[in-house]
Design an enzyme around this catalytic site. Structure first.
Site, short mmCIF file in Angstrom:
data_model
loop_
_atom_site.label_atom_id
_atom_site.label_comp_id
_atom_site.label_asym_id
_atom_site.label_seq_id
_atom_site.Cartn_x
_atom_site.Cartn_y
_atom_site.Cartn_z
N ASP A 36 0.81 -1.21 0.00
CA ASP A 36 0.00 0.00 0.00
C ASP A 36 0.85 1.27 0.00
OD1 ASP A 36 -1.91 -1.93 0.15
OD2 ASP A 36 -2.97 -1.10 1.87
N ASP A 283 -13.87 33.66 -36.07
CA ASP A 283 -13.11 32.43 -36.31
C ASP A 283 -13.65 31.28 -35.46
OD1 ASP A 283 -11.70 34.03 -34.10
OD2 ASP A 283 -10.95 31.98 -33.85
N GLY A 418 -10.99 26.21 -38.13
CA GLY A 418 -12.10 26.40 -39.06
C GLY A 418 -11.76 26.27 -40.53
N LEU A 419 -10.81 27.10 -41.03
CA LEU A 419 -10.54 27.09 -42.46
C LEU A 419 -9.88 25.80 -42.89
CD1 LEU A 419 -9.50 30.77 -43.12
CD2 LEU A 419 -11.57 29.57 -43.86
S1 SF4 Z 1 -2.07 -7.13 -2.39
FE1 SF4 Z 1 -3.45 -5.37 -2.46
S2 SF4 Z 1 -3.84 -4.92 -0.30
FE2 SF4 Z 1 -2.04 -6.22 -0.37
S3 SF4 Z 1 -0.30 -4.85 -0.38
FE3 SF4 Z 1 -0.78 -5.31 -2.49
S4 SF4 Z 1 -2.14 -3.65 -3.09
FE4 SF4 Z 1 -2.10 -3.66 -0.87
#
Ligand code: SF4
Lengths: 517, 428
Positions: A36, A283, A418-419
């Protein structure tokens, strides 16, 4: 179970990180496994922040489960406090920690650290990033500006307001704040606290001193603002100043809340609102009625739809959002536009809708940019999720009069001028006007890939759509590629409606006469 | 200088009983899911379905960026509240998601169900699910499972888990004739180069794991010699050994010395003389030496600090110190497999501070105290360190770039030289 490849929003703790990272003196201890920690790169690589987000992850492992994850968490809180000496801390769980139910709030409180600790409950299997940001801001505001200690606005001073909603990793938040601050200053209104961006936890205690709140991003500030209204009697703005019309309405709303009369020369004194004149300039005629599809977070999508219709005279053919929390508002606006709202967080649904509608311009997120690129449709990005390109080095707000200038440039830029469009239409045979040639001002490298089309010989008819004669198919190819899908679709619809089994050159022109343009 | 003298010198300079500092604290590394970003491109008819949370989907999306937006062969089945509340049977839901997926992607022959932290914690048995689904889609799609969860795997260990899951699928060879199996995902280009080199050396019977297509799974048997191309394949090697294969002790094919040692280990196992190897590799080695010369001035004497990330740290540090004269301040790795790393450790200067595991705050303190000339670290740390005036090389690029073998030795050096070079050019 939802099958997904790309998501518009991260999990709710990413929202909490956006709040924590925006503030100073606040530290977030997140009970989470090591992977994470990827979230740090959103801030350091995408937003190019110079410091790590103020987040400590416990990074528990399988071997810790069932034994001492709680102790691990407490140690992390204690160490983070000692190392970073924050004014306050927020604590919570990511998706995995939510399942092991360690109660981060209770564990942190029991350490009796000498700083306030605000526990966050962010249900990772129900909610998403923006909700997480909103909930975090609300919890912080409640904790630091409790209903009991209302700080009364000082009499006799200039009317003041708070600016609420800007976060880290926000779509142009930094520049929007600067633009709106400038506007408020011109109006003679003092800014009391800006939060979360740049605020300290202690600044939040001063929130009630302002007369009213300016809400820039309802997705983030919504819950907190409603609470401030209830607890401290602070009214809040409802208009998000994106576009010239909305900026004018915002000024009127702010003036009313502040109890002042806006200066008559305000717009001039704010400098250089070029959009109204540029849009009237001849324009820009070619923009008239160009079909545009709009998708993004609710705030930006709704604002973009209004600007597209009222300030560029485009035709909004589709409107949608991934912000389910604002589905009602978006549906109402879509109804006003006579289109069906698309409320989804599945980018494939959005892709399908774009493919069906074949708009001439897409205003969307980075996801729609990719979809549009594949379909050969010009696109401008109007909303998060953010990409490194959404943090331009130059000043590029979306809000206020300068923001409207930016919208004009960024939306019009991807389109054929445009043109040039006329010349392409007239001289289809010119070998340099091949289908892959993009707008000349975008350079060769930017050439849009042409939408894949069946070769002239193989005419698809299996799906029940009318059959194209080879001659009609050839004629269709003489139509510039950027309007060809529409011509094809219109012709097929015309043929189907009139029971024409085979589309001839004749049918093509009959359809053209029928639909116009 | 011939390779022999290099190896001889190693005996004196190197030292395989380095003291190793073990650290346990906050880690700043990806989880094993990240491996999907390169694996899904390597095995062209395989699909990776993560069974996890929105966080898992967000991780892969963030690590992959937009570079693979074109119909990636991976997705996440996001577990939702109702799945957890038991309102929907998770297995039924999974079957439904898989059926929908396979309907949309008929070209898929191999499906990996990839476990995540949430799926592990709720004890969703993906192996059983894979068996069930394999039965259901018999002869059309083979379904396997492995875990890329962050509570069990660190970054490259996801590839290890994936390849280990493939091992039971490998057919048995008919006889026990010697046969070489190179293990670890390599860029196609590098694989082709190695194939030619093995051919020149006189080893014709060579297979690679993972293969480019799942139907080309190599057969293994007791004659199979396993040559690891990547340093993080602990479980895969163990699974292969259990099936009677022999792992060849070798350094990893990074740089001239590593590649030479790696090829020699294979040759030795096949009874081919070192002279033959030297003859076959003389050209590429000379080219590589020439390529390295261009970067030596940039790197020689520079002080380098490695944060733990991919387990490639030790071979890379060995390459930088011995072939480019870099001074190693600290070499940290998330996990140190002493047996697989023995040949590498023997080549590392004995003064090198080796760290296993991580406590990111402490390591940042050591790093800023040491003020290295170049810091190799993950994406989350690079810009904050740059903002403090340090020069960094982000390590994920080391997994996404063809770096192994003689022809890539120069590119590998360039990757480290570029940030230093850039710093000297900038005048702002
Ligand atoms: S598996 Fe999913 S929840 Fe686990 S560390 Fe990786 S991203 Fe995070």
């Amino acid at each position: 179970m939802q099958l997904t490849v790309w998501t518009y929003e991260g999990p709710p703790h990413i929202g909490a990180m956006r709040v924590a990272t925006a503030m100073t003196g606040l530290h977030y201890v997140l009970h989470a496994p090591q992977g994470d920690t990827y979230a740090d790169l959103l801030f350091t690589m995408i937003e190019r922040r110079e410091a790590r987000p103020p987040v400590t992850y416990t990074t528990f492992q399988a071997r810790d489960l069932g034994t001492d994850t709680a102790e691990l968490f407490q140690n992390a809180v204690r160490d983070a406090h000692a190392r970073y000496e924050p004014e306050a801390m927020i604590v919570g769980a990511s998706c995995t920690a939510e399942l092991i139910q360690d109660d981060p709030g209770g564990l942190a409180q029991s350490l009796e650290l000498p700083v306030p600790i605000v526990p966050l409950e962010l249900p990772a299997y129900q909610k998403k990033e923006n909700w997480g940001a909103a909930e975090t801001l609300y919890r912080l505001v409640r904790a630091f500006a409790p209903a009991a200690d209302t700080v009364k606005p000082e009499a006799g001073r200039a009317p003041s307001c708070n600016i609420l909603g800007p976060t880290a990793l926000g779509f142009r938040h930094r520049d929007d704040v600067r633009e709106i601050k400038r506007l408020l200053k011109q109006m003679g209104i003092a800014v009391n606290v800006i939060a979360p961006l740049g605020a300290r936890p202690s600044d939040l205690a001063r929130l009630p001193a302002a007369r009213f709140n300016v809400v820039l991003y309802p997705e983030v500030a919504g819950i907190a603002v409603r609470w401030l209204e209830r607890a401290h009697g602070q009214p809040a703005t409802t208009v998000v100043p994106i576009g010239v019309g909305a900026t004018r309405a915002f000024i009127a709303e702010v003036a009313a809340l502040a109890g002042i009369e806006p200066r008559a020369d305000l717009e001039q004194s704010c400098g250089h609102g070029h959009l109204p004149w540029y849009s009237r300039s001849v324009d820009s005629t070619y923009l008239t009625g160009k079909r545009v599809f709009v998708f993004g977070d609710a705030t930006h999508a709704m604002a973009a739809a209004r600007v597209a219709r009222d300030e560029l005279a485009l035709e909004v053919v589709g409107l949608g959002t991934y912000s389910r929390e604002y589905a009602r508002e978006v549906r109402a606006l879509a109804e006003e536009f006579g289109v069906e709202a698309l409320i989804t967080d599945d980018y494939l649904d959005v892709e399908d809708r774009i493919t069906i509608l074949q708009p001439e311009l897409v205003l969307g997120t980075q996801m729609e940019r990719h979809t549009a690129k594949r379909l050969g449709i010009p696109c401008a990005v109007i909303s998060a999720p953010v990409h490194v390109q959404d943090f331009p080095a130059r000043y590029a707000p979306q809000m206020g009069f300068e923001g409207a200038n930016v919208l004009f440039d960024t939306w019009v830029h991807p389109l054929m001028m445009g043109l040039e469009e006329h010349l392409l239409g007239m001289f289809r045979e010119d070998f340099e006007f091949h289908d892959a040639a993009g707008p000349s001002h975008l350079g060769k490298g930017r050439a849009a890939a042409p939408a894949p089309e069946a070769a002239i010989t193989e005419v698809p008819a299996a799906d029940g759509s009318p059959h194209w004669s080879a001659e009609a198919e050839r004629e269709l190819r003489k139509i510039p590629f950027f309007v060809r899908p529409k011509a094809r679709r219109n012709t097929e619809r015309f043929a189907a409606d009139h029971g024409v089994p085979e589309i001839t050159v004749e049918t093509l022109y009959e359809a053209k006469a029928h639909f116009g343009r | 200088m011939s390779d022999t003298t290099l190896l001889d010198r190693a005996g004196k300079v190197g030292c395989s009983d380095h003291t190793i500092l073990k650290e346990r604290g906050q880690r700043e590394v990806f989880c094993g899911l990240t491996g999907i970003v390169w694996l899904h491109r390597k095995i062209q008819d395989a699909f990776f379905l993560v069974v996890g949370s929105r966080t898992c989907a967000h991780l892969i999306q963030s690590a992959a960026g937009v570079m693979i937006f074109a119909e990636p062969r991976f997705a996440t089945a996001i577990v939702e509240e109702r799945d957890l509340a038991g309102m929907a049977d998770l297995n039924d839901e999974l079957d439904r998601v898989v059926a929908r997926l396979l309907e949309r992607r008929p070209e898929i022959r191999l499906l990996f169900l990839v476990g995540s932290c949430p799926s592990e914690v709720i004890k969703l048995d993906l192996q059983r699910a894979a068996e069930r689904l394999s039965g259901q889609f018999q002869s059309r799609v083979r379904v396997l499972s492995y875990s890329g969860s962050g509570i069990e795997t660190t970054f490259t260990e996801g590839e290890d888990a994936c390849l280990a899951a493939l091992v039971p699928e490998l057919p048995q060879t008919a006889d026990d004739r010697p046969h070489l199996l190179v293990v670890g995902a390599l860029a196609d280009l590098v694989e082709d180069q190695f194939r030619r080199l093995f051919d020149d050396i006189g080893i014709a019977d060579v297979d690679f794991l993972p293969p480019r297509r799942s139907r080309d799974l190599p057969a293994i048997g007791s004659g199979t010699c396993v040559l690891l191309a990547q340093p993080f394949l602990t479980d895969t090697a163990r699974a292969l050994e259990r099936r009677g294969c022999t792992r060849l002790a070798a350094p990893f094919p990074l740089g001239i010395e590593g590649t030479s040692g790696w090829l020699r280990a294979a040759a030795e196992a096949f009874g081919i003389t070192l002279a033959t190897v030297d003859r076959a590799t003389a050209g590429p080695r000379a080219r590589a030496a020439q390529a390295l010369d261009r970067y030596r001035a940039d790197l020689e004497g520079k002080r380098v600090f490695f944060f733990p990330d991919s387990q490639l740290e030790i071979p890379l540090a060995r390459f930088l110190s011995r072939e480019l004269g870099v001074e190693l301040i600290e070499v940290a790795t998330p996990y140190l497999h002493r047996a697989h790393m023995a040949e590498e450790l023997a080549l590392l200067p004995s003064s090198t501070r080796l760290v296993e595991g991580q406590d990111v705050d402490r390591q940042l303190d050591r790093c800023t105290d040491a003020q290295p000339d170049l810091t190799v670290c993950g994406l989350g740390l690079a810009n904050p360190l740059e903002a403090l005036g340090l020069t960094t090389k982000w390590s994920i690029e080391l997994l996404f770039t063809p770096l192994q073998g003689f022809e890539q030795a120069g590119d590998l050096a360039e990757l480290f030289a570029r940030p230093l070079h850039r710093k000297t050019r900038l005048r702002v």
